[in-house]
Design a protein around this motif. Sequence first.
Motif, PDB file in Angstrom:
ATOM      1  N   ALA A 113     -66.202 -76.732  56.914  1.00 22.46           N
ATOM      2  CA  ALA A 113     -66.281 -77.394  55.055  1.00 22.46           C
ATOM      3  C   ALA A 113     -66.748 -78.319  54.754  1.00 22.46           C
ATOM      4  O   ALA A 113     -67.672 -78.973  56.576  1.00 22.46           O
ATOM      5  CB  ALA A 113     -65.000 -77.584  54.949  1.00 22.46           C
ATOM      6  N   ALA A 114     -67.513 -79.390  54.384  1.00 22.99           N
ATOM      7  CA  ALA A 114     -69.407 -80.050  53.645  1.00 22.99           C
ATOM      8  C   ALA A 114     -67.613 -81.488  54.228  1.00 22.99           C
ATOM      9  O   ALA A 114     -66.545 -81.621  54.484  1.00 22.99           O
ATOM     10  CB  ALA A 114     -68.670 -80.017  52.446  1.00 22.99           C
ATOM     11  N   GLY A 115     -68.155 -81.954  55.029  1.00 24.88           N
ATOM     12  CA  GLY A 115     -67.361 -83.331  55.639  1.00 24.88           C
ATOM     13  C   GLY A 115     -67.124 -82.698  57.555  1.00 24.88           C
ATOM     14  O   GLY A 115     -66.861 -83.914  57.675  1.00 24.88           O
ATOM     15  N   GLU A 116     -66.368 -81.822  57.837  1.00 28.24           N
ATOM     16  CA  GLU A 116     -66.164 -81.714  58.697  1.00 28.24           C
ATOM     17  C   GLU A 116     -67.599 -81.724  59.860  1.00 28.24           C
ATOM     18  O   GLU A 116     -68.544 -80.842  59.486  1.00 28.24           O
ATOM     19  CB  GLU A 116     -65.634 -79.437  58.974  1.00 28.24           C
ATOM     20  N   VAL A 117     -67.361 -81.835  61.050  1.00 23.59           N
ATOM     21  CA  VAL A 117     -67.912 -82.529  62.102  1.00 23.59           C
ATOM     22  C   VAL A 117     -67.530 -81.469  62.798  1.00 23.59           C
ATOM     23  O   VAL A 117     -66.795 -80.189  63.173  1.00 23.59           O
ATOM     24  CB  VAL A 117     -67.436 -83.199  62.953  1.00 23.59           C
ATOM     25  N   SER A 118     -69.113 -80.382  63.611  1.00 21.40           N
ATOM     26  CA  SER A 118     -68.835 -79.650  64.097  1.00 21.40           C
ATOM     27  C   SER A 118     -70.317 -79.348  65.604  1.00 21.40           C
ATOM     28  O   SER A 118     -70.694 -81.068  65.288  1.00 21.40           O
ATOM     29  CB  SER A 118     -69.777 -77.991  62.952  1.00 21.40           C
ATOM     30  N   ASP A 119     -69.574 -78.657  65.722  1.00 17.04           N
ATOM     31  CA  ASP A 119     -70.110 -78.685  68.092  1.00 17.04           C
ATOM     32  C   ASP A 119     -71.825 -77.888  67.691  1.00 17.04           C
ATOM     33  O   ASP A 119     -71.596 -76.766  67.338  1.00 17.04           O
ATOM     34  CB  ASP A 119     -69.391 -78.886  68.572  1.00 17.04           C
ATOM     35  N   LEU A 120     -72.846 -78.525  68.218  1.00 16.67           N
ATOM     36  CA  LEU A 120     -74.438 -77.804  68.298  1.00 16.67           C
ATOM     37  C   LEU A 120     -74.368 -77.353  69.382  1.00 16.67           C
ATOM     38  O   LEU A 120     -73.302 -77.146  70.389  1.00 16.67           O
ATOM     39  CB  LEU A 120     -75.409 -78.829  68.116  1.00 16.67           C
ATOM     40  N   ARG A 121     -74.486 -76.114  69.735  1.00 17.27           N
ATOM     41  CA  ARG A 121     -74.833 -75.397  70.650  1.00 17.27           C
ATOM     42  C   ARG A 121     -75.988 -76.058  72.398  1.00 17.27           C
ATOM     43  O   ARG A 121     -75.372 -75.740  72.806  1.00 17.27           O
ATOM     44  CB  ARG A 121     -75.165 -73.933  70.205  1.00 17.27           C
ATOM     45  N   ALA A 122     -76.435 -76.657  71.674  1.00 19.76           N
ATOM     46  CA  ALA A 122     -77.402 -77.429  72.498  1.00 19.76           C
ATOM     47  C   ALA A 122     -77.051 -78.730  72.854  1.00 19.76           C
ATOM     48  O   ALA A 122     -77.441 -79.892  73.680  1.00 19.76           O
ATOM     49  CB  ALA A 122     -78.714 -77.816  71.991  1.00 19.76           C
ATOM     50  N   GLY A 123     -75.852 -79.013  72.400  1.00 23.92           N
ATOM     51  CA  GLY A 123     -75.233 -80.954  73.104  1.00 23.92           C
ATOM     52  C   GLY A 123     -75.358 -81.536  71.773  1.00 23.92           C
ATOM     53  O   GLY A 123     -76.164 -81.236  71.022  1.00 23.92           O
ATOM     54  N   GLY A 124     -73.824 -82.465  71.170  1.00 25.24           N
ATOM     55  CA  GLY A 124     -74.465 -83.031  70.379  1.00 25.24           C
ATOM     56  C   GLY A 124     -72.905 -82.699  68.749  1.00 25.24           C
ATOM     57  O   GLY A 124     -72.236 -81.694  68.814  1.00 25.24           O
ATOM     58  N   THR A 125     -72.752 -83.456  67.680  1.00 18.97           N
ATOM     59  CA  THR A 125     -72.122 -82.860  66.993  1.00 18.97           C
ATOM     60  C   THR A 125     -73.207 -83.313  65.100  1.00 18.97           C
ATOM     61  O   THR A 125     -74.400 -83.830  65.819  1.00 18.97           O
ATOM     62  CB  THR A 125     -71.638 -83.948  66.318  1.00 18.97           C
ATOM     63  N   ALA A 126     -72.979 -82.452  64.404  1.00 20.48           N
ATOM     64  CA  ALA A 126     -73.113 -82.388  63.417  1.00 20.48           C
ATOM     65  C   ALA A 126     -72.484 -82.127  62.499  1.00 20.48           C
ATOM     66  O   ALA A 126     -71.364 -81.553  62.198  1.00 20.48           O
ATOM     67  CB  ALA A 126     -74.255 -81.330  63.357  1.00 20.48           C
ATOM     68  N   VAL A 127     -72.902 -83.194  61.167  1.00 24.18           N
ATOM     69  CA  VAL A 127     -71.582 -82.808  60.392  1.00 24.18           C
ATOM     70  C   VAL A 127     -72.865 -83.409  58.710  1.00 24.18           C
ATOM     71  O   VAL A 127     -73.288 -83.739  58.298  1.00 24.18           O
ATOM     72  CB  VAL A 127     -70.781 -84.456  60.548  1.00 24.18           C
TER      73      VAL A 127
END
Length: 383
Positions: A113-127
Amino acid sequence: MDNIAGQNQGSKLAVNITVIILVLLWLLPTIGLFVSSFRDRDQISNSGWWQAPLAVDLNFRTRVAADNPREEGGSFILEGNVFADPALASSFPDATGTVSAYGTRAVAPGEFAAGEVSDLRAGGTAVVNSDGSYRIETPEALDRGPTIYFEARTPPKFTLANYRTVLFADGMDRAFINTLTVTIPATIIPILIAAFAAYALAWMDFPGRGLLIAAVVGLLVVPLQLALVPLLSLHTHIGIGQSFLGIWLAHTGFGLPLAVYLLRNYMVGLPRDIIESAKVDGATDFQIFVRIILPLSFPALASFAIFQFLWTWNDLLVAKVFLPSGSDSQVMTVKIADDLLGSRGGDWGILATAAFVSIAVPLVVFFTMQRYLVRGLLAGSVK
């Protein structure tokens, strides 16, 4: 009597409602085709034509630029806005919109969902926020930014591009002329032949007339697909092969059983006194046919002309078999199927537009002559 009148009024209302429902059901596909012809391909794929005035949730993607990341607390930060991508300018001209969901994988573009923090497969996070702004945080600087997939609500979009593509396609004018070249003779020739045959079967006594009428009725149920290959072989053997003459004769053969049956039923119902009076006055069969039968049989002739014109204009199978495959002899149905749809796959906007353009001329013919249709079809049903 009041009860009877009430029942009649109720029956009349029920009939009117039924007719209105049937007319609407008949018109719905045409209305849908017309609306879809003005819509964008992506919106057609994601919503029905009845939702055309409403906004549509579509999937998009953008590549995050990895240059000039900001280092913060030992992490590398990439920030921006998904709507600022120049590649999306046609969908978001003012670089603003509303993101409902996003993802980092093509198989799940709305995973988060918009605004939810997600994990990147290469490491790190995205929102990705609802206003399109994003923040990507990685432990190391990236050589290539990740791809962000997102769902965004787009306003209804209507365009004339589909009509420009179809009407101004290379060779479409030639295909239109070829279609007229096939359709007009293929409508006139069977009418001329069938009119003579119908008069003979209706008003001339000769041995075997009953068998000929039965054969004509039997030919109505024979699938034309059974005759395509043998007929093409015959045409090739006699030297006309794949040509306009060949397709004229093919359509004539396929249309003659219905034409003879329809015209014969109508001519049988004509007043016998007129014909007998003409014979008493010394008129020949040819004079009776030309001066009496043909003028009186115009409703039946017009009815068959409508059927034959519609069938020939919209034909694809016979045209593919009996015409050369070159672009110089393509009719509109072949041009649309091979060149426009064949090279564009699931471009539903082009398909709807091409279909609506191709039925324009048959609709004009039908509504011009439809007043004769019922009279011709009911011929011979009531004595």
